[in-house]
Design an enzyme around this catalytic site. Structure first.
Site, short mmCIF file in Angstrom:
data_model
loop_
_atom_site.label_atom_id
_atom_site.label_comp_id
_atom_site.label_asym_id
_atom_site.label_seq_id
_atom_site.Cartn_x
_atom_site.Cartn_y
_atom_site.Cartn_z
N GLU A 64 0.69 -1.10 0.06
CA GLU A 64 0.37 0.21 0.04
C GLU A 64 0.57 0.76 0.32
OE1 GLU A 64 -0.85 -2.76 2.21
OE2 GLU A 64 -2.51 -3.44 1.47
N HIS A 133 -11.25 -4.29 9.36
CA HIS A 133 -11.94 -4.69 8.25
C HIS A 133 -13.57 -3.28 8.19
CE1 HIS A 133 -9.28 -7.14 6.89
NE2 HIS A 133 -10.19 -8.21 5.72
#
Lengths: 327, 325
Positions: A64, A133
């Protein structure tokens, strides 16, 4: 205004915005983890690799920080990158390129260079996915000078705001919510823009001002509809953009109604809802007839078990209850 | 390889421009005329000069906190740089960036920032843009040995190799990561082979020998221009000053870091002294000619400092300018 609208779901509205911008501008490209896989990005990337090739639609390793930085660097060098993070939680690895670099870039270089990049982040909660999440982190981005933050709630807004985000010469955080992806709406076929920084009044009323955005705007609309049945007319503003805030729209409404509830899909402390409360207290104090109320998540990480999720996430019932406390 | 006299004397001139410019800042820093943190490049001039000479104006570089040399060697304007260090409105970043945020987009100096490793991924993206646009350009990412502690370097090496991007990872190993000697941050003093597992072409060269730097950089640039993917070069060098400011961080002083004999041994390998000897021993330049070059550089640096000192500060009412384009 548009003659060729048809029903489109949220994901396909995003898909159409990306496709039309990539057709219109060779410098636009898309990268991120999972752009080849519906498991990550749903139908948002349908057909893009086939049409534009793997040089402009790039599925990436799980890196990322470097990938987000590469999107920033490519945009400094003349491209317009869209970098997608299918779960916003993973973008915490990439705060350096987003905040240290992109957000500060134009200022710290004295206006000599800008970063026309879109950070497309998807909030992905519920389904017992638990704390890593499920986070809605829009407030953290809204805190930072140099970033614009948009948060659409409808397919029509998703397409128009994504087009505006890609065209913008500054870094834009386009943050949406997986819970919106099955919603349907009339969406024009042609390319169009929704201006960044402008909210919309979804329902006019005089009893109270309700401000929301992103998925909580859906719950808010349900609350407004229910209250209408009970003879209560709430003025409902969907912000569409949370930075810069459409303060004029909010202030004018509060001056009319004298009461304000804000529904924000993230934690209460340091929230966009808190910022709006402070702004209204600063600028509209003499018009207020009741305390400002906020419907937010408690300051608790997202739980897994559905029994806990059912009280963690706020719904139209929480909004109605809160509105009735100050009516 | 043989080189023209002009080419070699221009290398010498560029190294001198960097050295004299850097040393001209010492007095204003001590007098508090310059306030921002300044990380002097003295001692490492051969790296920026040799790499810069291997690049064209269209190529890109990204730098770090110690990048005055990179900016100058890539064609950046000296008065605009010094004015920036003084915090002046006509600095290259209009006084909003200071010493650690220099930019010269027209010369391919696309970004310089002090977050360690912060520009490696930006350089990666610039290289990606070159590949997407099918341009004949190369990007150089300058970073130090300290950057090998950051994960984004390894992510970037992997992605650059995977996509065969035209990027040169230029690691200036000056043996110190701020205050820590290299043996306190790594088990192995050798850096260049960190790129080997990614199947990246690697080199390790004497960073105080400007011709060796140039020749290696030239090979790397050709490798990138031929579409053969990234190159990693470790330049062995040494900073003559301390991490920040004019302090030399010698052991026994309050910034008790570097052994005196280590500093002295590196001063004997001063890249300017080495190259001056080369030019004279090979009868390329005379002492008189090199003195003339030095005098003209001193004139240039003095004028650049005068420009900076006489420039206005940004207006207070302009505080909120440039947040957005």
């Amino acid at each position: 205004m548009y003659s060729n609208s048809r029903k489109l779901n949220f994901g396909l509205a995003i898909n159409e915005a990306i496709r039309q911008m990539m057709e219109a501008d060779d410098t636009v490209f898309l990268m991120g983890q999972g752009v080849k896989s519906p498991w990550y990005v749903g139908n948002t990337c349908n057909g893009l690799i086939q049409q534009f090739g793997e040089e402009r639609v790039i599925d990436t390793p799980v890196s990322e920080n470097a990938i987000t930085g590469a999107a920033v660097g490519a945009s400094i060098a003349g491209m317009k990158a869209i970098v997608v993070h299918p779960r916003v939680d993973f973008v915490l690895y990439a705060f350096d390129p987003i905040i240290n670099q992109a957000a500060n870039w134009h200022y710290m270089n004295g206006g000599k260079s800008s970063v026309p990049v879109v950070f497309w982040l998807i909030v992905n909660r519920g389904g017992e996915q638990a704390a890593q999440h499920s986070q809605a982190l829009h407030s953290m981005f809204a805190h930072v000078p140099g970033l614009k933050v948009v948060a659409p709630s409808t397919p029509y807004d998703a397409k128009g705001l994504l087009v505006s985000s890609i065209m913008d010469e500054n870094p834009v955080v386009f943050i949406d919510d997986r819970w919106l992806y099955n919603s349907q709406d009339e969406v024009p076929q042609e390319m169009y823009q929704i201006p960044i920084g402008k909210g919309i009044i979804r329902n006019e009323g005089t009893a109270l001002t309700l401000v929301s955005f992103s998925y909580m705007a859906i719950e808010s609309q349900k609350a407004v509809d229910d209250l209408k049945q009970q003879g209560i007319d709430v003025e409902f503003i969907d912000l569409r953009t949370i930075k810069p805030l459409d303060t004029e729209l909010i202030f004018n409404s509060v001056k009319k109604t004298g009461k304000l509830v804000i529904a924000d899909g993230s934690w209460k402390t340091g929230s966009v809802a808190g910022e709006i409360s402070a702004l209204v207290a600063e600028h509209c104090f003499q018009y207020l007839k009741a305390p400002i109320k906020r419907v937010c998540l408690p300051d608790v990480p997202a739980p897994a078990s559905s029994s806990l999720e059912s009280v963690y996430y706020k719904t139209k019932d929480d909004i109605i209850k809160t509105i009735k406390e100050i009516l | 390889m043989t080189y023209s006299k002009d080419f070699l004397e221009n290398l010498y001139r560029m190294m001198l421009r960097i050295r004299i410019c850097e040393e001209s800042l010492v007095d204003p820093i001590l007098k508090r005329e310059i306030h921002c943190p300044v990380h002097l490049y003295s001692g490492q001039e051969a790296v920026a000069t040799g790499v810069g000479a291997a690049l064209e104006q269209k190529d890109y570089i990204f730098g770090n906190h110690r990048s005055h040399g990179h900016y100058l060697a890539k064609g950046g304007d000296m008065p605009a740089m010094i004015a920036e260090i003084y915090g002046k409105e006509n600095g290259c970043s209009r006084g909003r960036g200071g010493s650690m945020h220099l930019i010269s987009p027209e010369n391919g100096v696309l970004g310089i920032v002090p977050i360690v490793s912060g520009t490696i991924s930006l350089a990666l993206g610039a290289a990606l843009s070159i590949k997407i646009k099918k341009e004949d350009k190369v990007t150089v990412s300058f970073f130090g040995d300290g950057a090998t502690g950051e994960g984004v370097l390894y992510e970037s090496l992997n992605f650059a190799a995977l996509k065969k991007l035209p990027i040169i990872f230029a690691c200036e190993n000056n043996l110190y990561s701020t205050h820590l000697p290299i043996n306190e941050i790594r088990t192995n003093r050798t850096i260049f082979n960190i790129a080997n597992p990614f199947e990246i072409e690697t080199y390790r060269v004497d960073g105080n020998d400007v011709l060796k730097v140039y020749e290696t950089a030239k090979k790397a640039v050709e490798h990138c221009r031929n579409g053969m993917g990234p190159v990693f070069i470790e330049f062995l060098t040494y900073r003559f000053r301390g991490h920040v400011g004019p302090d030399d961080n010698v052991q026994g002083s309050h910034t008790d870091i570097r052994p005196k004999d280590e500093i002295e041994s590196w001063l004997k390998r001063d890249p300017l002294i080495l190259f001056k000897s080369y030019l004279m021993e090979n009868n390329i330049s005379t002492e008189d000619k090199l003195t003339l070059i030095e005098q003209s550089v001193e004139t240039e640096v003095n004028a650049a400092n005068d420009f900076a000192r006489n420039s206005p500060k940004p207006l207070k009412e302009d505080l909120c300018e440039y947040v957005f384009k």
